[in-house]
Scaffold this active site. Sequence first.
Site, PDB file in Angstrom:
ATOM      1  N   SER A  13      14.002   4.487 -50.420  1.00  0.00           N
ATOM      2  CA  SER A  13      13.738   5.914 -50.216  1.00  0.00           C
ATOM      3  C   SER A  13      12.385   6.318 -50.776  1.00  0.00           C
ATOM      4  O   SER A  13      11.618   7.032 -50.127  1.00  0.00           O
ATOM      5  CB  SER A  13      14.856   6.743 -50.856  1.00  0.00           C
ATOM      6  N   ALA A  14      12.078   5.871 -52.001  1.00  0.00           N
ATOM      7  CA  ALA A  14      10.794   6.234 -52.604  1.00  0.00           C
ATOM      8  C   ALA A  14       9.644   5.528 -51.910  1.00  0.00           C
ATOM      9  O   ALA A  14       8.611   6.141 -51.603  1.00  0.00           O
ATOM     10  CB  ALA A  14      10.819   5.901 -54.098  1.00  0.00           C
ATOM     11  N   HIS A 471      24.576   5.508 -58.125  1.00  0.00           N
ATOM     12  CA  HIS A 471      23.544   6.480 -58.459  1.00  0.00           C
ATOM     13  C   HIS A 471      22.847   6.086 -59.760  1.00  0.00           C
ATOM     14  O   HIS A 471      22.541   6.946 -60.597  1.00  0.00           O
ATOM     15  CB  HIS A 471      24.141   7.888 -58.609  1.00  0.00           C
TER      16      HIS A 471
END
Length: 533
Positions: A13-14, A471
């Site tokens: 994602s980053a 997470h």
Amino acid sequence: MTKYDYIIAGAGSAGCVLANRLSADPKVNVLLIEAGGADRNPLYRIPKGSGMLFESEKHMWHYETTPFGPNPHTEQWLRGKVLGGSSSINGMIYNRGNRADYDGIERLGNKGWGWDDILPIFKQFEDNAFGPSPTRGVGGPLHISVPRDPDPLCAEMLDAAAATGLRRVQDINESDDERIGYATATIKDGRRVSAATAFLKPALRRPNLTVRTRTTVRRLLFDGGRAVGVEVDAKGATEQIKVSREVIVSLGSLNSPKLLQLSGVGPRDVLTAANVAVYLERDNVGRGLHEHRCATLRYQLKEDLGYNRQLAGNLAQAVTGVKYLATRKGPLAAPSFDIVGFVKAQPDAERPDGQVMLGPWTIPPYNTGEPVAIPRQAGVSCLGMVLRPTAQGSIEITSGDPDAPIRIDPNYLGTDYDRQATANLLRKMRAIFEQSPIAERVTHETFPGPDVQSDDELVDSVLDGGYCGYHAAGSCAMGPSDDHVVDHQLRVRGIDGLRVVDCSVMPTMVAGNLNGPIMAMAWRAADFILQDL
């Protein structure tokens, strides 16, 4: 030898956001490196299709924890091994956190991370199906929607939750009070929207962006206190790639501290035990790990309702798959859970401290090495997690060999607060299913079972029969002191030309799922990098 201005290690994602933002300047050359392959498998497009890939070592990273729980056992932590990283295989639930989360990060001494800095970023890259508002964006690359055709049981669960006092809302991200509604998710027209879909693919036509897949970053290269490149393995061949400006490590909360430690940056005792020469002693690399432990409730239904009948067994899955391909609807087009709520597990909490997720199907137990199988008997499930756990775990290399396993100590529910809040949260979850109209649908609680009542019994059920939240955060946390791994611009202290940009830099957990927040944080990191040009 090609020399790049920026090397981004990790296309999750980053990394996808960074590759898009940095390569927008045609004057710089950007290399994005991904250990996995391209996301061509059609199962990546089907929202629930990635579950078919969980056992595949080609498509998934599998990490094993140290034993935990009253009946000590290990579990596997899964991560996406593909362009888009875990955004290509996750549950797609889109939560952003709220003002208190980001203002809290800034109050810890991290200038530039407050809500007034982050909300405009969310609004810029969102394409929210609900339309624009003071807190929502439209027209951006990341589409956000709620389930298009939820099962009728969902409406009954929402009515039951409202009967407990939860406010029913259209958009679960619009406020920070106790609330419940249909899950907002990174899905468009029944298809997953990963970070690769939203951010990387629009940038692939740029000649100054190079993407290398099936290439694993094994070590960082240093010279005179500066990161000057990376050592990679591609199809068994080792090579070095040099950089002129920065190496940006975006491998996630497990692999980013691993890479730093393999490169000699980390706690001296860990590096010495692994026979790695110490380049820079940094005690907190791999420490300060936070992870959600999800409490589980499962109920059996009186009638053959919900998703189980459509997902249990090969024939049912095939029929459901054909219907999905024809309509882009049905359970395969939905996020992991159709309903998300935020509750106060502790009565004196200033804001919601627990998240619940409800679905009209039975979440099966997951045992390491066994395929996930949906039971045929109709049921409903609820997961809950304490949003900001206080216990801290750790990640350590066990050898200087990059292929050796890492040691993951999750330290689940390792504080009195985490245990008490988790027990209270389970009681809040049960209260929903004691209300009409869903109460009339249920025959009995199948897990943890009605005999499990005391705090200790409830906590033990979560440790033995709950789930990892996936997470992980905080293992390279930012902060203002020399003890923090990175500064407020995510630059690694003590080494020039090196940043870490992923969930590992979060000093605290924001309230909810982390895919959306880390996209915004990567966008913010790009702002800092571009300011240095």
